[in-house]
Scaffold this motif. Structure first.
Motif, PDB file in Angstrom:
ATOM      1  N   PHE A  82       0.858  -1.179   0.000  1.00  0.00           N
ATOM      2  CA  PHE A  82       0.000   0.000   0.000  1.00  0.00           C
ATOM      3  C   PHE A  82       0.891   1.224   0.000  1.00  0.00           C
ATOM      4  O   PHE A  82       1.896   1.263   0.701  1.00  0.00           O
ATOM      5  CB  PHE A  82      -0.896   0.027   1.251  1.00  0.00           C
ATOM      6  N   GLY A  83       0.527   2.231  -0.770  1.00  0.00           N
ATOM      7  CA  GLY A  83       1.376   3.411  -0.814  1.00  0.00           C
ATOM      8  C   GLY A  83       0.611   4.685  -1.071  1.00  0.00           C
ATOM      9  O   GLY A  83      -0.529   4.684  -1.524  1.00  0.00           O
ATOM     10  N   GLY A  84       1.281   5.770  -0.765  1.00  0.00           N
ATOM     11  CA  GLY A  84       0.765   7.098  -1.027  1.00  0.00           C
ATOM     12  C   GLY A  84       1.933   8.022  -1.304  1.00  0.00           C
ATOM     13  O   GLY A  84       3.094   7.640  -1.155  1.00  0.00           O
ATOM     14  N   CYS A  85       1.629   9.219  -1.717  1.00  0.00           N
ATOM     15  CA  CYS A  85       2.707  10.162  -2.005  1.00  0.00           C
ATOM     16  C   CYS A  85       2.225  11.585  -1.765  1.00  0.00           C
ATOM     17  O   CYS A  85       1.031  11.847  -1.643  1.00  0.00           O
ATOM     18  CB  CYS A  85       3.197  10.001  -3.437  1.00  0.00           C
ATOM     19  N   ARG A  86       3.195  12.462  -1.689  1.00  0.00           N
ATOM     20  CA  ARG A  86       2.913  13.886  -1.537  1.00  0.00           C
ATOM     21  C   ARG A  86       3.719  14.620  -2.589  1.00  0.00           C
ATOM     22  O   ARG A  86       4.935  14.479  -2.685  1.00  0.00           O
ATOM     23  CB  ARG A  86       3.303  14.373  -0.147  1.00  0.00           C
ATOM     24  N   THR A  90       1.155  21.395  -8.006  1.00  0.00           N
ATOM     25  CA  THR A  90       0.927  21.061  -9.416  1.00  0.00           C
ATOM     26  C   THR A  90       1.133  19.582  -9.707  1.00  0.00           C
ATOM     27  O   THR A  90       0.992  19.142 -10.831  1.00  0.00           O
ATOM     28  CB  THR A  90       1.878  21.877 -10.327  1.00  0.00           C
ATOM     29  N   GLN A  91       1.487  18.798  -8.677  1.00  0.00           N
ATOM     30  CA  GLN A  91       1.710  17.360  -8.861  1.00  0.00           C
ATOM     31  C   GLN A  91       0.617  16.566  -8.178  1.00  0.00           C
ATOM     32  O   GLN A  91       0.132  16.932  -7.127  1.00  0.00           O
ATOM     33  CB  GLN A  91       3.032  16.924  -8.224  1.00  0.00           C
ATOM     34  N   ASP A  92       0.236  15.498  -8.795  1.00  0.00           N
ATOM     35  CA  ASP A  92      -0.571  14.496  -8.125  1.00  0.00           C
ATOM     36  C   ASP A  92      -0.018  13.155  -8.566  1.00  0.00           C
ATOM     37  O   ASP A  92       0.759  13.069  -9.507  1.00  0.00           O
ATOM     38  CB  ASP A  92      -2.059  14.627  -8.469  1.00  0.00           C
ATOM     39  N   GLY A  93      -0.355  12.113  -7.882  1.00  0.00           N
ATOM     40  CA  GLY A  93       0.179  10.825  -8.277  1.00  0.00           C
ATOM     41  C   GLY A  93      -0.361   9.704  -7.430  1.00  0.00           C
ATOM     42  O   GLY A  93      -1.020   9.928  -6.425  1.00  0.00           O
ATOM     43  N   PHE A  94      -0.108   8.488  -7.884  1.00  0.00           N
ATOM     44  CA  PHE A  94      -0.460   7.304  -7.102  1.00  0.00           C
ATOM     45  C   PHE A  94       0.705   6.336  -7.141  1.00  0.00           C
ATOM     46  O   PHE A  94       1.453   6.267  -8.108  1.00  0.00           O
ATOM     47  CB  PHE A  94      -1.754   6.665  -7.611  1.00  0.00           C
ATOM     48  N   TYR A 127       5.201   7.182   0.768  1.00  0.00           N
ATOM     49  CA  TYR A 127       4.897   6.426   1.983  1.00  0.00           C
ATOM     50  C   TYR A 127       4.424   5.049   1.541  1.00  0.00           C
ATOM     51  O   TYR A 127       3.448   4.942   0.802  1.00  0.00           O
ATOM     52  CB  TYR A 127       3.791   7.113   2.794  1.00  0.00           C
ATOM     53  N   VAL A 128       5.120   3.989   1.952  1.00  0.00           N
ATOM     54  CA  VAL A 128       4.779   2.651   1.503  1.00  0.00           C
ATOM     55  C   VAL A 128       4.764   1.695   2.692  1.00  0.00           C
ATOM     56  O   VAL A 128       5.654   1.741   3.538  1.00  0.00           O
ATOM     57  CB  VAL A 128       5.775   2.139   0.433  1.00  0.00           C
ATOM     58  N   ALA A 129       3.731   0.837   2.749  1.00  0.00           N
ATOM     59  CA  ALA A 129       3.616  -0.166   3.816  1.00  0.00           C
ATOM     60  C   ALA A 129       3.409  -1.534   3.187  1.00  0.00           C
ATOM     61  O   ALA A 129       2.767  -1.660   2.138  1.00  0.00           O
ATOM     62  CB  ALA A 129       2.446   0.166   4.736  1.00  0.00           C
ATOM     63  N   PHE A 130       3.954  -2.560   3.836  1.00  0.00           N
ATOM     64  CA  PHE A 130       3.896  -3.932   3.342  1.00  0.00           C
ATOM     65  C   PHE A 130       3.321  -4.821   4.435  1.00  0.00           C
ATOM     66  O   PHE A 130       3.742  -4.755   5.585  1.00  0.00           O
ATOM     67  CB  PHE A 130       5.302  -4.422   2.987  1.00  0.00           C
TER      68      PHE A 130
END
Length: 134
Positions: A82-86, A90-94, A127-130
């Motif tokens: 599972f992950g997220g980002c900041r 002007t940026q977005d992402g997955f 941010y990533v979790a396993f």
């Protein structure tokens, strides 16, 4: 349900009950639902970890693509990511697992960030979790 040293019954989930008189011998029941590995890292450059659990390194492979190496690996590649980002305003992402055959290994995982145009891109933090058995 909180775990106590005197519990005779440990609820792993709403359906499964594990009976145990000694919770120290039942690690699966004690740690079900907790991330075995997690990391927060600077994704705008080399991939330096800000905080982590069970991560030995984060390496930048290319723009928006990183390899996270685990200190203690998983017992199989059947783990969840599972992950997220900041990004900036002007940026977005997955965050996703890299789309190659060997992206998930028992000792590491390759992750990437794509923007809304489906282009791999850099962001400021990831941010990533396993979750799985190790």
């Amino acid at each position: 349900m909180p775990y106590t040293s005197t519990a005779n019954r440990v609820y792993k989930d709403p359906i499964t009950t594990v009976w145990s008189n000694d919770l120290k011998n039942n690690d699966d029941a004690l740690y079900t639902g907790t991330a075995k590995v997690w990391v927060s890292f600077d994704a705008s450059g080399v991939g330096s970890a800000i905080s982590h659990k069970n991560v030995s390194s984060v390496a930048r492979n290319a723009a928006g693509t990183y390899t996270i190496t685990f200190t203690t690996g998983f017992s199989s590649t059947n783990y969840a990511v599972f992950g997220g980002c900041r990004g900036s305003s002007t940026q977005d992402g997955f965050v996703s697992v890299e789309g190659t055959a060997n992206a998930m290994d028992t000792g590491s995982c390759k992750v990437r960030v794509k923007n809304s145009a489906d282009v791999i891109t850099d962001v400021s933090q990831m941010y990533v979790a396993f979750f799985g058995a190790n």
